[in-house]
Design a protein around this motif. Structure first.
Motif, PDB file in Angstrom:
ATOM      1  N   THR A  15       0.828  -1.213   0.000  1.00 14.08           N
ATOM      2  CA  THR A  15       0.000   0.000   0.000  1.00 14.08           C
ATOM      3  C   THR A  15       0.858   1.258   0.000  1.00 14.08           C
ATOM      4  O   THR A  15       0.600   2.210  -0.741  1.00 14.08           O
ATOM      5  N   ILE A 130      -5.717  -4.538  -3.151  1.00  5.83           N
ATOM      6  CA  ILE A 130      -4.933  -3.425  -2.605  1.00  5.83           C
ATOM      7  C   ILE A 130      -5.600  -2.099  -2.986  1.00  5.83           C
ATOM      8  O   ILE A 130      -5.555  -1.135  -2.238  1.00  5.83           O
ATOM      9  N   VAL A 134      -6.123   1.033  -0.526  1.00  7.26           N
ATOM     10  CA  VAL A 134      -5.644   2.382  -0.837  1.00  7.26           C
ATOM     11  C   VAL A 134      -6.805   3.380  -0.819  1.00  7.26           C
ATOM     12  O   VAL A 134      -6.717   4.452  -0.220  1.00  7.26           O
TER      13      VAL A 134
END
Lengths: 142, 142
Positions: A15, A130, A134
């Motif tokens: 991240t 991911i 984020v």
DNA sequence: CAACATGTAACTACAATGATTACATGTAAT
DNA sequence: ATTACATGTAATCATTGTAGTTACATGTTG
């Protein structure tokens, strides 16, 4: 028992590499954000690299993602950092007594149940990417 | 990492108490079927008793179920033997750096995801009862 | 009181985790 | 090429959890 924090650290690393994509994500930089030491970060980075999730090169500072954000699921990270072996989230005692009705059948009876339970958990990890992480972090900042 | 075999042993114990309900299930008898030592069995029996799943009394040989087979889910056993703390199947690294966007948000972002995954796994365990296990073992014997 | 079972505490060996140090390997700039 | 610096990796350490084992206190029954 708890699944190793290598998993959450792995998510953190990927991240941060994304959010810091205009900067250089060295193991020291990442370690400072995770709050651990660079060697531990490099060990995990090695696993993520081996799994084809990030790009790192000896001698060259910084890491980059090797795939699109949308194509990295949390299950990918989970498998990469090797926290739970395939089909071994639950351990089953071995060598139960074959002279006992329960002893000679318990393993075969329990095994598929444990497999189903483990799979249900992993499906959730597979459904999150991911990109979701984020996005959530950016939203939390506003 | 693997979830302790206390879980599978707990299932074994309860199942065997049921199948041997016309006999006397002492810790020594159970230990022989599980293939371990009586003290370890007694430790687990103590946990199952504390959780209200079985009945055991100091000085009196044998254990009995405290509930109907249908009312003992695998989740009950799992919680009884204390293999995974509530909401702690996954461990999250602590003290990430609050001066970093990712560091100050990662815990809150990841926590609900891990909770969902753990819950999905536990739901499967909740859907299975000791009756299912007993039934399957009896079927396998025929 | 004797025989026996449960309840516990203490100790052991072993494995995994995460922290840390140290150093070999590799790259790039001067 | 030498310097500076980053990655790759091995070794060590303290801590923790597991499972095995022994020993004994506690409780029950004949």
């Amino acid at each position: 028992m708890s699944i190793s924090s290598r998993f959450s650290v792995g998510i953190h690393i990927i991240t941060l590499i994304e959010i810091n994509k205009d900067g250089v994500s060295t193991s020291e930089y990442l370690a400072e954000s995770v709050n651990t030491n660079p060697a531990f970060i490099r060990k995990i980075m090695g696993m993520l690299k081996k799994a084809g999730l990030i790009k790192v090169q000896p001698g060259i500072a910084g890491a980059e993602l090797a795939k699109d954000l949308l194509d990295i699921t949390l299950l990918d990270v989970y498998k990469a950092v090797n926290v739970v072996k395939d089909n071994e989230l639950f351990s089953i005692h071995d060598n139960p007594n074959p002279d006992c009705t329960v002893g000679r059948n318990i393993q075969n009876t329990i095994e598929p149940i444990f497999f189903t339970a483990q799979t249900a958990m992993e499906k959730v990890l597979e459904s999150m990417t991911i990109k979701d992480v984020v996005k959530d972090i950016i939203e939390k900042e506003n």
